[in-house]
Design a protein around this motif. Structure first.
Motif, PDB file in Angstrom:
ATOM      1  N   TYR A  50       0.774  -1.309   0.060  1.00 50.40           N
ATOM      2  CA  TYR A  50       0.028   0.022   0.074  1.00 50.40           C
ATOM      3  C   TYR A  50       0.740   1.368   0.176  1.00 50.40           C
ATOM      4  O   TYR A  50       0.436   2.289  -0.305  1.00 50.40           O
ATOM      5  N   GLY A  51       2.206   1.061   0.394  1.00 49.97           N
ATOM      6  CA  GLY A  51       2.866   2.393   0.334  1.00 49.97           C
ATOM      7  C   GLY A  51       2.192   3.495   1.535  1.00 49.97           C
ATOM      8  O   GLY A  51       1.857   2.939   2.634  1.00 49.97           O
ATOM      9  N   LYS A  52       2.193   4.752   0.880  1.00 50.55           N
ATOM     10  CA  LYS A  52       1.774   5.812   1.864  1.00 50.55           C
ATOM     11  C   LYS A  52       0.263   5.932   1.495  1.00 50.55           C
ATOM     12  O   LYS A  52      -0.409   6.808   2.004  1.00 50.55           O
ATOM     13  N   GLU A  53      -0.450   5.122   0.636  1.00 46.95           N
ATOM     14  CA  GLU A  53      -1.903   5.303   0.412  1.00 46.95           C
ATOM     15  C   GLU A  53      -2.862   4.959   1.657  1.00 46.95           C
ATOM     16  O   GLU A  53      -3.740   5.647   1.779  1.00 46.95           O
ATOM     17  N   ILE A  54      -2.295   4.173   2.350  1.00 47.88           N
ATOM     18  CA  ILE A  54      -3.274   3.641   3.667  1.00 47.88           C
ATOM     19  C   ILE A  54      -2.220   3.791   4.946  1.00 47.88           C
ATOM     20  O   ILE A  54      -1.160   3.340   4.894  1.00 47.88           O
ATOM     21  N   THR A  55      -3.000   4.234   5.916  1.00 52.27           N
ATOM     22  CA  THR A  55      -2.583   4.451   7.141  1.00 52.27           C
ATOM     23  C   THR A  55      -3.112   3.417   8.114  1.00 52.27           C
ATOM     24  O   THR A  55      -4.405   3.197   8.028  1.00 52.27           O
ATOM     25  N   PHE A  56      -2.366   2.676   8.721  1.00 55.60           N
ATOM     26  CA  PHE A  56      -2.603   1.698   9.520  1.00 55.60           C
ATOM     27  C   PHE A  56      -2.725   1.861  10.986  1.00 55.60           C
ATOM     28  O   PHE A  56      -1.789   2.624  11.671  1.00 55.60           O
TER      29      PHE A  56
END
Length: 239
Positions: free
Chosen positions: A150-156
């Motif tokens: 996901y790279g930086k597209e998704i914040t967990f």
């Protein structure tokens, strides 16, 4: 009154996810399949669906049904008006095949291979750190995978683990979410883990298109069912 409270609670939890996303913990990334990849599970084919034996109070929202799924797969089916809304999966891992967890128990001075009083305060205080360590280590293994996917597209975001009763056992409830940078929820995972002295029980469900079993197709359905899942876990016939 209780059902209304639970419904509101489930909705609030989902709405509040972006707030929790502020504390991103890299070591707590959720996997696509919540199971240790190198640990053998107990066979289930000859005994049927394990939920038939352990399900206690099948708490559910009005006009929803909760029952073991047909067949031998360890799945609990949640449906409404004949339509399946989601499933909850349980996996059972024998301690004999789980060297990593055995080491955690030894580190916390928990006896292995002998009968334990799983309801004693002393034992509960000993086993909880081992279970929390299991949660931490289990999800650490998937951090790099998620970062590359996901790279930086998704914040967990990881929910703080909570000590909760799982049947007569003392266990840990944990959860994770993936928040889209442009808004919305990519995935949400809810899990419970407990140990009875010989076996590790892992109960999971999720909203995640990449998960094959133990999942809900709609986030709102998972949000509604979430507090009922908590009640079901607390009333299981475990150990």
């Amino acid at each position: 009154m209780l059902r209304l409270y639970h419904l509101l609670l489930g909705s609030i939890l989902v709405v509040s996810i972006p707030v929790g996303a502020k504390f991103v913990i890299p070591q707590f990334f959720p996997p696509k399949a919540v199971k240790p990849p190198t640990v053998a599970k107990l066979a289930n084919s000859k005994e049927g669906n394990i939920w038939q034996k352990i399900l206690g109070n099948a708490a559910a929202p009005t006009n929803w049904q909760v029952a073991p799924c047909e067949g031998n797969a360890p799945l609990l089916c949640i449906s409404s008006k004949g339509e399946r809304l989601g499933t909850v999966e349980i996996n059972v891992y024998p301690l004999a095949n789980n060297e990593d967890f055995r080491k955690k128990l030894v580190a916390d001075n928990i006896p292995i291979g002998s009968q334990v009083d799983y309801q004693s305060p002393k034992y509960q205080n000993q086993v909880l750190p081992a279970l929390k360590a299991w949660v931490t280590d289990h999800y650490t293994a998937f951090a790099k995978d998620r970062q590359s996917e996901y790279g930086k597209e998704i914040t967990f975001s990881a929910y703080p683990p909570q000590a909760v009763p799982i049947g007569k056992l003392q266990g840990i409830r944990y959860g994770f979410a993936g928040i889209k940078q442009k808004g919305g929820v990519q995935e949400q995972h809810i899990g419970h883990v407990a140990f009875d002295g010989t076996k590790l029980y892992v109960i999971t469900t999720a909203f995640d298109t990449g998960t094959q079993t133990g999942k809900f197709d709609k986030l709102e359905d998972l949000a509604i069912f979430q507090p009922y899942l908590y009640a079901i876990a607390a009333d299981l016939h475990l150990p």
